[in-house]
Design a protein around this motif. Structure first.
Motif, PDB file in Angstrom:
ATOM      1  N   THR A   1       0.841  -1.201   0.000  1.00  0.00           N
ATOM      2  CA  THR A   1       0.000   0.000   0.000  1.00  0.00           C
ATOM      3  C   THR A   1       0.874   1.249   0.000  1.00  0.00           C
ATOM      4  O   THR A   1       0.682   2.166  -0.801  1.00  0.00           O
ATOM      5  N   ALA A   2       1.856   1.256   0.889  1.00  0.00           N
ATOM      6  CA  ALA A   2       2.737   2.417   0.984  1.00  0.00           C
ATOM      7  C   ALA A   2       3.562   2.578  -0.298  1.00  0.00           C
ATOM      8  O   ALA A   2       3.785   3.692  -0.769  1.00  0.00           O
ATOM      9  N   LEU A   3       3.980   1.463  -0.889  1.00  0.00           N
ATOM     10  CA  LEU A   3       4.814   1.539  -2.091  1.00  0.00           C
ATOM     11  C   LEU A   3       4.048   2.061  -3.301  1.00  0.00           C
ATOM     12  O   LEU A   3       4.649   2.575  -4.243  1.00  0.00           O
ATOM     13  N   THR A   4       2.730   1.900  -3.292  1.00  0.00           N
ATOM     14  CA  THR A   4       1.933   2.404  -4.416  1.00  0.00           C
ATOM     15  C   THR A   4       1.248   3.723  -4.076  1.00  0.00           C
ATOM     16  O   THR A   4       0.428   4.217  -4.846  1.00  0.00           O
ATOM     17  N   ALA A   5       1.566   4.289  -2.922  1.00  0.00           N
ATOM     18  CA  ALA A   5       0.998   5.588  -2.554  1.00  0.00           C
ATOM     19  C   ALA A   5       1.666   6.691  -3.365  1.00  0.00           C
ATOM     20  O   ALA A   5       2.735   6.489  -3.945  1.00  0.00           O
ATOM     21  N   SER A   6       1.056   7.857  -3.360  1.00  0.00           N
ATOM     22  CA  SER A   6       1.470   8.889  -4.321  1.00  0.00           C
ATOM     23  C   SER A   6       2.917   9.332  -4.198  1.00  0.00           C
ATOM     24  O   SER A   6       3.526   9.729  -5.190  1.00  0.00           O
ATOM     25  N   ASP A   7       3.511   9.244  -2.996  1.00  0.00           N
ATOM     26  CA  ASP A   7       4.902   9.705  -2.884  1.00  0.00           C
ATOM     27  C   ASP A   7       5.919   8.662  -3.325  1.00  0.00           C
ATOM     28  O   ASP A   7       7.095   8.969  -3.503  1.00  0.00           O
ATOM     29  N   LYS A   8       5.500   7.408  -3.496  1.00  0.00           N
ATOM     30  CA  LYS A   8       6.446   6.342  -3.818  1.00  0.00           C
ATOM     31  C   LYS A   8       6.158   5.662  -5.156  1.00  0.00           C
ATOM     32  O   LYS A   8       7.025   5.001  -5.716  1.00  0.00           O
ATOM     33  N   CYS A   9       4.939   5.853  -5.654  1.00  0.00           N
ATOM     34  CA  CYS A   9       4.482   5.023  -6.774  1.00  0.00           C
ATOM     35  C   CYS A   9       5.329   5.174  -8.029  1.00  0.00           C
ATOM     36  O   CYS A   9       5.458   4.235  -8.812  1.00  0.00           O
ATOM     37  N   GLY A  10       5.949   6.343  -8.227  1.00  0.00           N
ATOM     38  CA  GLY A  10       6.701   6.565  -9.457  1.00  0.00           C
ATOM     39  C   GLY A  10       8.057   5.904  -9.455  1.00  0.00           C
ATOM     40  O   GLY A  10       8.702   5.761 -10.493  1.00  0.00           O
ATOM     41  N   ASP A  11       8.474   5.442  -8.287  1.00  0.00           N
ATOM     42  CA  ASP A  11       9.829   4.962  -8.089  1.00  0.00           C
ATOM     43  C   ASP A  11       9.931   3.478  -8.436  1.00  0.00           C
ATOM     44  O   ASP A  11      10.406   2.679  -7.648  1.00  0.00           O
ATOM     45  N   THR A  12       9.470   3.110  -9.617  1.00  0.00           N
ATOM     46  CA  THR A  12       9.472   1.695  -9.940  1.00  0.00           C
ATOM     47  C   THR A  12       9.829   1.449 -11.391  1.00  0.00           C
ATOM     48  O   THR A  12      10.037   2.373 -12.169  1.00  0.00           O
TER      49      THR A  12
END
Ligand SMILES: *[C@@H]1O[C@H](CO)[C@@H](O)[C@H](O)[C@H]1NC(C)=O
Ligand SMILES: *[C@@H]1O[C@H](CO)[C@@H](O)[C@H](O)[C@H]1NC(C)=O
Ligand SMILES: *[C@@H]1O[C@H](CO)[C@@H](O)[C@H](O)[C@H]1NC(C)=O
Ligand SMILES: *[C@@H]1O[C@H](CO)[C@@H](O)[C@H](O)[C@H]1NC(C)=O
Ligand SMILES: *[C@@H]1O[C@H](CO)[C@@H](O)[C@H](O)[C@H]1NC(C)=O
Ligand SMILES: *[C@@H]1O[C@H](CO)[C@@H](O)[C@H](O)[C@H]1NC(C)=O
Ligand SMILES: *[C@@H]1O[C@H](CO)[C@@H](O)[C@H](O)[C@H]1NC(C)=O
Length: 278
Positions: free
Chosen positions: A170-181
């Motif tokens: 959930t946290a990894l796909t939240a708006s502050d992290k989601c682009g980092d993939t």
């Protein structure tokens, strides 16, 4: 993070995308939810989670996805991609996003630096614009559709360290992290049916060039969905001959087998949240 209004908007978006995706056209994307770049606590069971946006479109690329995970300092020659995740078709192409999950047991339970490599192969159909001299002399049956094949590999490096947090989908796909993939986007403009060869008569996607910019932030995993992924992976471990985790005593195989059948492929009514909505 996602208030009620955003959720409702998101659900509306899911419904409308669901309708227009029926033909398998338009924007499609493969996203790695985990592993990803960062520092995480050592894991007994490492989740491997891929998201497929517009899976009906991706399916028409005859996707082939495999991956491998190693200590980052392993010699390159020893890093052989061995685990197959997708072989030509996605079992579930319904809905705006589908997930594919797997796990790796007992590898990342120490502190180290790791490399996760994934590779995707796909087809790309086009119509022949010029005939060859053989075609002109009638020596070969003129193929109207050419099936091109492409592939790309991506590498993700991350660290495990005691005291760091376990991955939280959930946290990894939240708006502050989601682009980092790591992601791979496609734009299917239409489909063709080759008249000969291996793909004869089958639908084959024509891809827009250049490839569109990836939009991994369209995928978000609500806490309930994250715990569903986690319990599916856990259940999968518990049917292994030597589970890596502690499991409840087995009482008759029926229920467990039902879980197994859902293990490899799994899709949920995930919230699809466009950045513009937030
Ligand atoms: C790499 O592979 C070679 C050949 O299989 C093997 O002998 C060697 O031990 C491997 N190295 C590591 C660090 O695993
Ligand atoms: C698809 O094929 C066309 C024509 O051969 C090419 O221009 C384009 O780069 C290819 N795109 C992808 C994403 O494979
Ligand atoms: C088609 O053939 C013509 C003449 O040989 C050539 O000028 C043209 O560049 C070719 N087009 C493509 C897309 O290969
Ligand atoms: C994230 O990736 C960068 C570039 O590959 C790498 O230099 C960095 O060490 C990685 N971060 C972690 C925590 O592994
Ligand atoms: C994961 O993160 C979300 C949001 O950041 C939080 O609500 C949830 O409780 C976390 N889950 C776990 C298992 O820590
Ligand atoms: C996909 O291609 C179509 C046709 O060229 C174009 O209209 C559309 O904007 C493209 N979509 C994306 C997301 O690039
Ligand atoms: C396929 O995915 C859809 C939407 O996510 C879901 O409703 C359906 O139950 C799934 N089908 C199977 C066979 O898992």
């Amino acid at each position: 993070m996602f208030n009620i209004k955003a959720r409702l908007l998101a659900l509306g978006l899911v419904a409308s995308l669901g309708a227009s995706d029926a033909a398998g056209l338009g924007f499609g994307e493969v996203d790695v939810v985990f592993p990803r770049n960062g520092t995480f606590g050592p894991m007994t069971l490492t989740p491997i989670v891929f998201a497929f946006q517009n899976p009906a479109a991706i399916d028409q690329l005859y996707p082939y996805v495999k991956y491998g995970l190693w200590p980052a300092d392993l010699p390159t020659g020893n890093k052989t991609l061995s685990t197959k995740l997708v072989d030509m078709h996605l079992p579930n192409t319904t809905g705006p996003v589908s997930f594919l999950q797997a796990s790796i047991a007992n590898t990342l339970n120490t502190e180290n630096e790791w490399e996760f490599v994934w590779r995707m192969d796909w087809t790309n159909c086009s119509t022949l614009t010029n005939t060859t001299s053989d075609d002109e002399r009638g020596l070969v049956e003129k193929p109207e559709v050419t099936v091109g094949k492409s592939w790309i590999g991506h590498s993700i490096r991350f660290t495990t360290e005691k005291g760091a947090k376990q991955p939280n989908l959930t946290a990894l796909t939240a708006s502050d992290k989601c682009g980092d993939t790591s992601a791979l986007a496609f734009n299917v403009t239409k489909t063709l049916r080759p008249q000969s060869g291996y793909y004869k008569g089958k639908k084959c996607a024509v891809l827009e060039s250049p490839t569109p910019t990836a939009a991994p932030c369209k995928v978000s995993i609500a806490p309930a969905a994250a715990s569903s992924i986690s319990s599916t992976l856990t259940a999968g471990q518990c049917i292994a001959a030597t589970p890596a985790i502690s499991c409840p005593a087995k009482e008759g195989g029926a229920v467990i087998n039902e879980v197994t059948s859902q293990l490899k492929w799994w899709a949920i009514g995930v919230l699809l949240v466009g950045k513009s909505l937030i």
